[in-house]
Design a protein around this motif. Structure first.
Motif, PDB file in Angstrom:
ATOM      1  N   THR A 104      -4.101 -10.299   1.039  1.00 52.08           N
ATOM      2  CA  THR A 104      -3.379  -9.120   1.545  1.00 52.08           C
ATOM      3  C   THR A 104      -2.109  -9.523   2.295  1.00 52.08           C
ATOM      4  O   THR A 104      -1.119  -8.793   2.274  1.00 52.08           O
ATOM      5  N   TYR A 116       0.018  -6.802   7.043  1.00 54.93           N
ATOM      6  CA  TYR A 116      -1.101  -6.884   6.106  1.00 54.93           C
ATOM      7  C   TYR A 116      -2.180  -5.855   6.416  1.00 54.93           C
ATOM      8  O   TYR A 116      -2.927  -5.440   5.519  1.00 54.93           O
ATOM      9  N   ILE A 122      -1.703  -2.912   4.329  1.00 52.19           N
ATOM     10  CA  ILE A 122      -2.183  -3.161   2.978  1.00 52.19           C
ATOM     11  C   ILE A 122      -3.693  -2.939   2.905  1.00 52.19           C
ATOM     12  O   ILE A 122      -4.202  -2.252   2.007  1.00 52.19           O
ATOM     13  N   GLU A 123      -4.418  -3.506   3.846  1.00 50.55           N
ATOM     14  CA  GLU A 123      -5.873  -3.399   3.825  1.00 50.55           C
ATOM     15  C   GLU A 123      -6.342  -1.970   4.039  1.00 50.55           C
ATOM     16  O   GLU A 123      -7.293  -1.507   3.390  1.00 50.55           O
ATOM     17  N   GLU A 156     -12.202  -7.332   0.739  1.00 44.98           N
ATOM     18  CA  GLU A 156     -10.817  -7.243   0.306  1.00 44.98           C
ATOM     19  C   GLU A 156     -10.660  -7.747  -1.131  1.00 44.98           C
ATOM     20  O   GLU A 156      -9.914  -7.148  -1.921  1.00 44.98           O
TER      21      GLU A 156
END
Length: 308
Positions: free
Chosen positions: A232, A253, A256-257, A100
């Motif tokens: 994230t 999140y 987002i990832e 990430e």
């Protein structure tokens, strides 16, 4: 249940599969699977080990059985900061703390900001500030706490026992109004409350503060200190709450990832040390590891000592 999948069981399944003649890539979890699956050929089968130590265990079990068609990739975590080495040629590590962080330190971050947020709100919020710098500064705070927990056995917990469990409430120490840090006391209190009844013993707030202050004076490489999942989660607060995105794809999140994985470009991956090491490893063994899109990028950039 993934917690009951042992390294021995995964190693056995690999050795018992007589239909697959390629090589195996052992990774930590599902996000890693999604990430690396973008780049490898069908001659590479990716297996999730569900943990860093399990990846290493699987590789060691296979080596002991003289099975040489598997390698592992794990997150660097704090290994660079703690000067830890991995004594196994078949296990590779990420350039930074985890994948990430690798993705966020690329154009993928700005691509998903453009995807989820309006230009007007971004101009108003960022002004002369950089998105990555903001995330890293906030990530360092909880990164130091995680490092203190690792070094001093403070009994803190930062993630649920199972993926579907309740997540740490980042908004209790990162403002969902303007993304400012609400202070170390708020962060420690949040994590201590989250950790109660989940470990043998949680250290006192005073002890945690003392250990955290000890580490705060050190100069650590931010990219190896911060944890990508923290970033994230903070980025989700920024996009959803501060910049008020109404994009329906944005849930938590994980959104987002997943978006980072989708937008992370071949051109970015070939710049990494991890790619270089995997590429050279596979080239020296005549293994068709990476998709043509990546190997073509290598030829264009001439960034590696390619064979004649």
């Amino acid at each position: 249940m993934i917690e009951y999948i042992t390294p021995e069981r995964i190693a056995n399944s690999i050795m018992q599969d007589r239909t697959f003649t390629g090589h195996y890539l052992i990774v930590e979890g599902n996000k890693d699977y999604k990430f690396y699956n973008k780049f490898v050929t069908k001659e590479i089968s990716i297996k999730e080990a569900w943990g860093c130590e399990k990846v290493k265990s699987i590789i060691n079990i296979l080596k002991e059985r003289n099975y040489n068609r598997a390698i592992g990739v794990i997150d660097s975590d704090f290994s660079v900061i703690l000067e830890e080495t991995i004594d196994c040629d078949e296990v590779f590590v990420t350039d930074f703390h985890d994948i990430e962080v690798m993705m966020l330190k690329s154009t993928a971050l700005y691509s998903i900001l453009d995807l989820f947020c309006s230009k007007e709100k971004m101009v108003e919020f960022f002004k002369d500030k950089d998105a990555l710098d903001i995330l890293m500064e906030l990530g360092v705070e909880i990164g130091l706490l995680k490092l203190a927990n690792k070094l001093y056995n403070l009994g803190l917990v930062f993630k649920p026992e199972k993926p579907e469990g309740n997540q740490l409430k980042y908004k209790e120490f990162v403002s969902d109004k303007d993304l400012t840090f609400l202070g170390k006391d708020s962060m420690i209190r949040t994590v201590v409350n989250y950790s109660r009844n989940r470990t043998g013993k949680v250290a006192s707030t005073e002890d945690i503060n003392e250990k955290l202050n000890l580490l705060s004076t050190e100069m650590y490489d931010q990219a190896h200190l911060v944890n990508g999942h923290d970033l994230t989660n903070i980025l989700f607060i920024l996009i959803k709450k501060v910049l008020k995105s109404s994009n329906k794809m944005l849930h938590d999140y994980n959104s987002i990832e997943d978006s980072l994985i989708l937008t992370y470009d071949y051109c970015e991956f070939v710049k990494t040390e991890l790619f270089s090491k995997l590429y050279l490893w596979s080239r020296d063994r005549g293994i068709n590891f990476f998709k043509p899109e990546l190997t073509d990028q290598v030829k264009v950039r001439s960034c590696l000592p390619l064979a004649n």
